[in-house]
Write an enzyme that holds these catalytic residues in place. Structure first.
Site, PDB file in Angstrom:
ATOM      1  CB  SER A  46      -0.865  -0.033   1.118  1.00 44.49           C
ATOM      2  OG  SER A  46      -1.784  -1.132   1.037  1.00 44.49           O
ATOM      3  N   GLY A 213      -4.518  -2.057  -0.845  1.00 46.28           N
ATOM      4  CA  GLY A 213      -3.591  -1.602  -2.238  1.00 46.28           C
ATOM      5  C   GLY A 213      -3.519  -0.304  -2.075  1.00 46.28           C
ATOM      6  N   GLY A 215      -2.741   3.866  -3.622  1.00 51.53           N
ATOM      7  CA  GLY A 215      -3.427   4.938  -4.709  1.00 51.53           C
ATOM      8  C   GLY A 215      -4.781   5.227  -4.617  1.00 51.53           C
ATOM      9  CB  CYS A 240      -7.337  -0.912   3.305  1.00 48.89           C
ATOM     10  SG  CYS A 240      -6.250   0.609   3.503  1.00 48.89           S
ATOM     11  CG  LEU A 241      -7.931   0.063  -3.125  1.00 53.43           C
ATOM     12  CD1 LEU A 241      -8.333   1.230  -3.351  1.00 53.43           C
ATOM     13  CD2 LEU A 241      -6.644  -0.425  -4.110  1.00 53.43           C
ATOM     14  CD  GLN A 244     -10.118   3.643   0.401  1.00 51.63           C
ATOM     15  OE1 GLN A 244      -9.650   3.886  -0.895  1.00 51.63           O
ATOM     16  NE2 GLN A 244      -9.331   3.709   1.370  1.00 51.63           N
ATOM     17  CE1 TYR A 285      -8.137   9.763  -2.938  1.00 52.28           C
ATOM     18  CE2 TYR A 285      -6.105   8.583  -2.492  1.00 52.28           C
ATOM     19  CZ  TYR A 285      -6.645   9.553  -3.042  1.00 52.28           C
ATOM     20  OH  TYR A 285      -6.148  10.235  -3.999  1.00 52.28           O
ATOM     21  CG  HIS A 325      -4.642  -3.147   7.310  1.00 55.80           C
ATOM     22  ND1 HIS A 325      -4.462  -3.827   6.152  1.00 55.80           N
ATOM     23  CD2 HIS A 325      -4.704  -1.894   6.766  1.00 55.80           C
ATOM     24  CE1 HIS A 325      -4.282  -2.848   4.984  1.00 55.80           C
ATOM     25  NE2 HIS A 325      -4.423  -1.685   5.418  1.00 55.80           N
ATOM     26  CD  GLU A 327      -4.286  -6.964   7.647  1.00 59.57           C
ATOM     27  OE1 GLU A 327      -3.505  -6.152   7.036  1.00 59.57           O
ATOM     28  OE2 GLU A 327      -5.431  -6.807   7.442  1.00 59.57           O
TER      29      GLU A 327
END
Length: 358
Positions: A46, A213, A215, A240-241, A244, A285, A325, A327
């Site tokens: 990430s 991930g 971006g 996470c990503l 989103q 984000y 996260h 984990e």
């Protein structure tokens, strides 16, 4: 020891000493507040395209080892520390952080006033920075590359186990997510980021995990229709990503935070119980709460510090997505139960389908 500098696009200059590859490197400058886990942080995909500023004063005191990587290589553009330890002392140490940076061809800077640097980022917001050996004019930067493609697997890979079959869609997954699923007894098939619904369907998985991930999630807008199809037809967990992307796929919007959430002590509150969990986070984000369709989704978790959305659950589908996260690695294990809860939803769905057939 060669003198170096971190130049910010906003004009600030932070002197230090070059470490790692000592090559000139440019990236988005972000900071992490974790006190331990620097190897996991440096190897988290990430962080692709970013220069990581460690808030904790000394980095590298317990060395690095072969077991604590979150990816096969380091994707970060650079590392900034106040101090770095070149004589680590720990029974599992197999080398120093500086040697790891050199071997991974990642530049770094130590001896930096990281407290002042973090204050600058908090004031200015996340900015671009250049690690260099010379003070110069900040270069013009073209639009950033599509980072997910750089960190995703290119070919499917299956990890055998006797339990439920999980398709892990890889936007830059941390190894710890894979290990958490394997620990639960799951068979896991790792899939490229651009996997379609029909390709997932051909595998007949019991459930799908959408990984973390790097971006801007909107860079994956061309894949949202497939993500919606997949998460509509299979029990799904977004991290996470992945969280989103699921929100975007169902019509919500995202926005960039001023300086993001990165560290191992972020408190989130479960909205249904008021219970607080301490979580590991790494993101720029967030999902805009006002854009969520509350007839379809409920907000599952909220960030205590700024009130942002930290988790959502579909009201009718076995679909949960979280911004943090579960984990950890590094970080607390307060929310690892989400993996077993995800598998429980898969088993319950299987039982219902079996009952309907019989």
């Amino acid at each position: 020891m060669k003198k170096g500098y971190l130049l910010l696009e906003t004009g600030e200059i932070f002197p230090g000493t070059l470490i790692g590859s000592q090559e000139e490197s440019i990236g988005e400058v972000v900071f992490n507040t974790s006190m331990t886990g620097y190897q996991e942080i440096m190897s988290d995909p990430s962080y692709a395209g970013q220069i990581i500023v460690f808030c904790y004063p000394i980095i590298g005191n317990y060395g690095v080892n072969a077991n604590d990587f979150e990816a096969e290589t380091l994707y970060a553009k650079g590392i900034i520390t106040g101090e770095i330890c070149n004589a680590p002392n720990h029974y599992s140490s197999q080398g120093s952080a500086d040697i790891l940076l050199k071997g991974s061809e990642v530049s770094g800077l130590t001896g930096v006033d990281t407290r002042e640097l973090v204050k600058t980022i908090r004031k200015r917001g996340t900015v671009k920075g250049l690690i260099t050996s010379d003070i110069k004019q900040f270069p013009t930067i073209a639009h950033s590359d599509f980072l997910v493609k750089e960190v995703s697997t290119s070919q499917p890979k299956t990890y055998e186990n006797p339990g439920a079959h999980i398709a892990l869609i890889d936007y830059g997954h941390k190894k710890s997510i894979l290990h958490a699923l394997l620990k639960e007894g799951c068979k896991v098939t790792l899939l490229p980021y651009d996997t379609t619904f029909n390709q997932v369907k051909a595998l007949s998985p019991d459930g799908v995990v959408f990984s973390n991930g790097p971006g801007n999630p909107e860079e994956l807008k061309d894949h949202l229709a497939e993500i919606k199809m997949i998460s509509t037809h299979y029990p799904s967990l977004g991290i996470c990503l992945g969280h989103q992307l699921i929100a975007l796929a169902f019509g919500a919007r995202t926005q960039k935070l001023l300086f993001g959430h990165r560290g191992g002590n972020h408190p989130v509150k479960e909205t249904s119980t008021g219970k607080v969990f301490i979580t590991s986070q790494n993101h720029s984000y967030v999902v805009k709460e006002e854009s969520l369709d509350l007839s379809k989704f409920e907000v599952l978790f909220k960030n205590i510090n700024d009130g942002t959305v930290e988790g959502i659950r579909h009201r009718n589908l076995p679909l949960v997505a979280v911004q943090f996260h579960p984990e950890a690695n590094p970080g607390p294990h307060d929310t690892t139960y989400l993996f077993s809860a995800f598998l429980k939803s898969i088993n319950e769905r299987t039982e219902v389908m079996s009952y309907a057939i019989n």
